[in-house]
Design a protein around this motif. Structure first.
Motif, PDB file in Angstrom:
ATOM      1  N   VAL A 123      30.011 -28.273  -6.813  1.00 20.51           N
ATOM      2  CA  VAL A 123      28.597 -28.355  -6.793  1.00 20.51           C
ATOM      3  C   VAL A 123      27.767 -28.415  -5.647  1.00 20.51           C
ATOM      4  O   VAL A 123      28.027 -29.306  -4.817  1.00 20.51           O
ATOM      5  CB  VAL A 123      28.131 -29.334  -8.188  1.00 20.51           C
ATOM      6  CG1 VAL A 123      26.778 -29.446  -8.118  1.00 20.51           C
ATOM      7  CG2 VAL A 123      28.987 -29.569  -9.127  1.00 20.51           C
ATOM      8  N   LEU A 124      26.969 -27.349  -5.606  1.00 21.39           N
ATOM      9  CA  LEU A 124      26.188 -27.353  -4.178  1.00 21.39           C
ATOM     10  C   LEU A 124      24.620 -27.403  -4.801  1.00 21.39           C
ATOM     11  O   LEU A 124      24.182 -26.354  -5.434  1.00 21.39           O
ATOM     12  CB  LEU A 124      26.309 -25.767  -3.578  1.00 21.39           C
ATOM     13  CG  LEU A 124      27.810 -25.810  -3.313  1.00 21.39           C
ATOM     14  CD1 LEU A 124      27.987 -24.142  -2.744  1.00 21.39           C
ATOM     15  CD2 LEU A 124      28.330 -26.734  -2.276  1.00 21.39           C
ATOM     16  N   ALA A 125      24.073 -28.356  -4.286  1.00 18.85           N
ATOM     17  CA  ALA A 125      22.445 -28.941  -4.907  1.00 18.85           C
ATOM     18  C   ALA A 125      21.658 -28.715  -3.505  1.00 18.85           C
ATOM     19  O   ALA A 125      21.856 -29.233  -2.720  1.00 18.85           O
ATOM     20  CB  ALA A 125      22.653 -30.176  -5.361  1.00 18.85           C
ATOM     21  N   VAL A 215      25.790 -23.780  -8.478  1.00 17.92           N
ATOM     22  CA  VAL A 215      24.611 -23.782  -7.519  1.00 17.92           C
ATOM     23  C   VAL A 215      23.399 -24.097  -7.893  1.00 17.92           C
ATOM     24  O   VAL A 215      22.708 -23.608  -9.070  1.00 17.92           O
ATOM     25  CB  VAL A 215      24.524 -22.436  -6.777  1.00 17.92           C
ATOM     26  CG1 VAL A 215      23.434 -22.588  -5.837  1.00 17.92           C
ATOM     27  CG2 VAL A 215      25.910 -22.125  -6.253  1.00 17.92           C
ATOM     28  N   LEU A 216      23.052 -25.343  -7.736  1.00 20.18           N
ATOM     29  CA  LEU A 216      21.716 -25.895  -8.013  1.00 20.18           C
ATOM     30  C   LEU A 216      20.452 -25.714  -6.910  1.00 20.18           C
ATOM     31  O   LEU A 216      20.878 -26.097  -5.927  1.00 20.18           O
ATOM     32  CB  LEU A 216      21.682 -27.361  -8.449  1.00 20.18           C
ATOM     33  CG  LEU A 216      22.824 -27.647  -9.611  1.00 20.18           C
ATOM     34  CD1 LEU A 216      22.879 -29.200 -10.034  1.00 20.18           C
ATOM     35  CD2 LEU A 216      22.364 -27.030 -11.112  1.00 20.18           C
ATOM     36  N   ALA A 217      19.235 -25.559  -7.680  1.00 18.60           N
ATOM     37  CA  ALA A 217      18.187 -25.245  -6.670  1.00 18.60           C
ATOM     38  C   ALA A 217      16.979 -25.761  -7.228  1.00 18.60           C
ATOM     39  O   ALA A 217      16.708 -25.207  -8.503  1.00 18.60           O
ATOM     40  CB  ALA A 217      18.076 -23.813  -5.924  1.00 18.60           C
ATOM     41  N   GLY A 218      15.971 -26.128  -6.721  1.00 18.24           N
ATOM     42  CA  GLY A 218      14.639 -26.353  -7.053  1.00 18.24           C
ATOM     43  C   GLY A 218      13.637 -25.338  -6.638  1.00 18.24           C
ATOM     44  O   GLY A 218      13.562 -24.972  -5.576  1.00 18.24           O
ATOM     45  N   LEU A 241      24.312 -19.883 -11.118  1.00 19.83           N
ATOM     46  CA  LEU A 241      22.943 -20.560 -10.303  1.00 19.83           C
ATOM     47  C   LEU A 241      22.227 -21.101 -11.354  1.00 19.83           C
ATOM     48  O   LEU A 241      21.744 -20.382 -12.741  1.00 19.83           O
ATOM     49  CB  LEU A 241      22.474 -19.291  -9.771  1.00 19.83           C
ATOM     50  CG  LEU A 241      21.028 -19.462  -8.954  1.00 19.83           C
ATOM     51  CD1 LEU A 241      21.033 -20.815  -8.063  1.00 19.83           C
ATOM     52  CD2 LEU A 241      20.265 -18.219  -8.644  1.00 19.83           C
ATOM     53  N   GLU A 242      21.598 -22.369 -11.257  1.00 20.30           N
ATOM     54  CA  GLU A 242      20.722 -22.783 -12.131  1.00 20.30           C
ATOM     55  C   GLU A 242      19.475 -23.129 -11.337  1.00 20.30           C
ATOM     56  O   GLU A 242      19.665 -23.896 -10.226  1.00 20.30           O
ATOM     57  CB  GLU A 242      21.393 -24.194 -12.756  1.00 20.30           C
ATOM     58  CG  GLU A 242      22.512 -23.834 -13.989  1.00 20.30           C
ATOM     59  CD  GLU A 242      22.093 -23.321 -15.206  1.00 20.30           C
ATOM     60  OE1 GLU A 242      20.664 -23.039 -15.338  1.00 20.30           O
ATOM     61  OE2 GLU A 242      22.851 -23.152 -15.921  1.00 20.30           O
ATOM     62  N   ILE A 243      18.326 -22.875 -11.582  1.00 21.59           N
ATOM     63  CA  ILE A 243      17.044 -23.124 -11.126  1.00 21.59           C
ATOM     64  C   ILE A 243      16.247 -24.343 -11.816  1.00 21.59           C
ATOM     65  O   ILE A 243      16.179 -24.197 -13.053  1.00 21.59           O
ATOM     66  CB  ILE A 243      16.196 -21.990 -10.916  1.00 21.59           C
ATOM     67  CG1 ILE A 243      16.986 -20.869 -10.153  1.00 21.59           C
ATOM     68  CG2 ILE A 243      14.862 -22.274 -10.455  1.00 21.59           C
ATOM     69  CD1 ILE A 243      17.120 -21.120  -8.827  1.00 21.59           C
TER      70      ILE A 243
END
Length: 282
Positions: A123-125, A215-218, A241-243
């Motif tokens: 998991v990459l945040a 992959v998580l990103a704001g 990818l989850e935004i």
């Protein structure tokens, strides 16, 4: 998984000449190795780790938190080798899940690359590929450039939103609350994390990292713009990818419930991510 009440086992572990402050909660299921952001001590993730409701191993790198002063400067591969010895110390010989936040996402990538047989899922945040990344807002980066406790950077929700991004002060207050437990790194500890980052880039080998990855990103991250997450998800063979809409750099503290739900769905999924899943994220 629901939140647990078991206390973490706190100790200082001697490894390869260093002495690391660690927190480990054992239990059923695959343990999660949690790599924290730049100079962030493990205490600021107390609520997040508890909400995960699974076995979690956290650590402070040398010169951070209450870990002892840095003995030897190490590049990312050497830090990954140190983490392998940490897993050995706790008897974690089977593959674990690994999560990296910000700077810790770079270490997580390196660990997955050099210790791939020990990683089940990744998991990459709020992270990027290293020095060759799309930079964040200059004013925010300048605020973080001085060695010191993170609590001084974001003493309240408004300042946390200004520096790290995020759309709502009430959510960003969760960051400021967690940062009250932040401690300043030593000057050598600060320099050691800069040293490990210098010259590091995963761009040349991400396409060979054949590990299921979330992959998580704001989308309001002031430190690591969302485009970096899209690059990671594009290059990784098994990525989703989850935004987090309206999330800043510390969305794991702003949107803990949402992040835990996404992690549960990913880590407990019976079927690995396919190429179709990855492509559908764009």
């Amino acid at each position: 998984m629901s939140a647990r009440s078991e206390p973490a086992h706190i100790e200082h572990v001697a490894l390869d000449g260093e002495r690391l402050h660690t927190a480990f909660v054992s239990g059923r299921g695959v343990p999660l190795l949690l790599c924290n952001d730049f100079v962030a001590n493990l205490d600021i993730l107390d609520e997040f780790a508890t909400a995960l409701g699974r076995p979690v191993l956290r650590f402070d790198l040398p010169g951070v938190g209450t870990s002892a002063e840095v003995v030897r400067m190490r590049r990312m591969p050497a830090l990954a080798a140190l983490l392998a010895k940490l897993l050995d110390h706790y008897g974690l010989t089977e593959p674990v899940d690994v999560m990296g936040i910000g700077w810790g996402g770079l270490l997580a990538q390196q660990f997955a690359q050099s210790q791939g047989d020990r990683v089940r899922r990744l998991v990459l945040a709020a992270t990027a590929s290293g020095q060759l990344m799309f930079p964040g807002r200059l004013a925010s980066l300048v605020r973080l450039a001085r060695p010191g406790a993170l609590g001084r950077v974001a003493p309240d929700g408004e300042q946390a939103r200004i520096v790290f991004g995020g759309r709502r002060n009430d959510e960003c207050r969760q960051i400021a609350t967690a940062f009250r437990r932040a401690t300043a790194p030593t000057r050598r500890g600060y320099a050691a994390q800069i040293y490990a980052l210098t010259g590091f880039s995963s761009l040349t080998w991400l396409h060979r990292l054949n590990i299921p990855t979330l992959v998580l990103a704001g989308d309001d991250d002031s430190i690591v713009p969302t485009v970096n997450a899209r690059v990671l998800a594009l290059l990784l063979p098994q990525a989703r990818l989850e935004i987090i809409r309206g999330g800043g750099h510390w969305f794991v503290l702003e949107r803990t419930e949402d992040v835990v739900r996404m992690l549960d769905e990913f880590l407990e999924a019976k079927v690995a991510i396919s190429a179709a899943d990855q492509n559908s994220t764009f």
